[in-house]
Design a protein around this motif. Structure first.
Motif: not given
Length: 141
Positions: A80-93, A97-106
């Motif tokens: 509402r105040e004009g900022h942008t939001v982005g993703g930073h992963s689901y659980s900050h892993q 150290k992650l497999s591709l499927p887990v990265m994609a899920k994140e």
């Protein structure tokens, strides 16, 4: 679980044709991009938003998917105040150290959580710990 993940990926890639959004906001000419990671935070986010509003400055907030449902009001205030939001992963892993499927899920689950509140998929993603992983970039391109 993996089959369900492939369905999410297919739907996601249909809605966002290329994950060019694994990028960081670019500052305007001779400017600076202000970004905040690991939010939303129960007290710091509102304090930061108050200062940004007072100074008439915009920023990008990179959100952790697990936090998104608890801080809906703060996220909506950011937008509402004009900022942008982005993703930073689901659980900050650590993505290295992650497999591709887990990265994609994140990435996917975080963007889906953000979409559920904002009605838009985020255009930006920042890897936790600043660890950029070419496997996830190649996967989405």
């Amino acid at each position: 679980m993996f089959g369900m993940l492939l369905v999410f990926i297919t739907v996601y890639k249909t809605l966002i044709p290329s994950l060019e959004e694994i990028k960081t906001p670019v500052a305007p000419n001779n400017g600076v991009s202000i970004t905040f990671d690991d939010g939303p935070h129960p007290t710091h986010t509102d304090q930061i938003l108050d200062i940004l509003k007072e100074k008439k400055v915009h920023a990008t907030f990179f959100l952790i998917g697990l936090h998104v449902p608890r801080y809906e009001k703060g996220i909506l205030r950011e937008l509402r105040e004009g900022h942008t939001v982005g993703g930073h992963s689901y659980s900050h892993q650590n993505f290295s150290k992650l497999s591709l499927p887990v990265m994609a899920k994140e990435v996917l689950f975080t963007h889906i959580k953000i979409f559920s509140i904002t009605g838009k998929f985020p255009s930006y993603f920042r890897f936790p710990y600043g660890i950029d992983d070419i496997r996830i970039r190649n996967f989405y391109s």
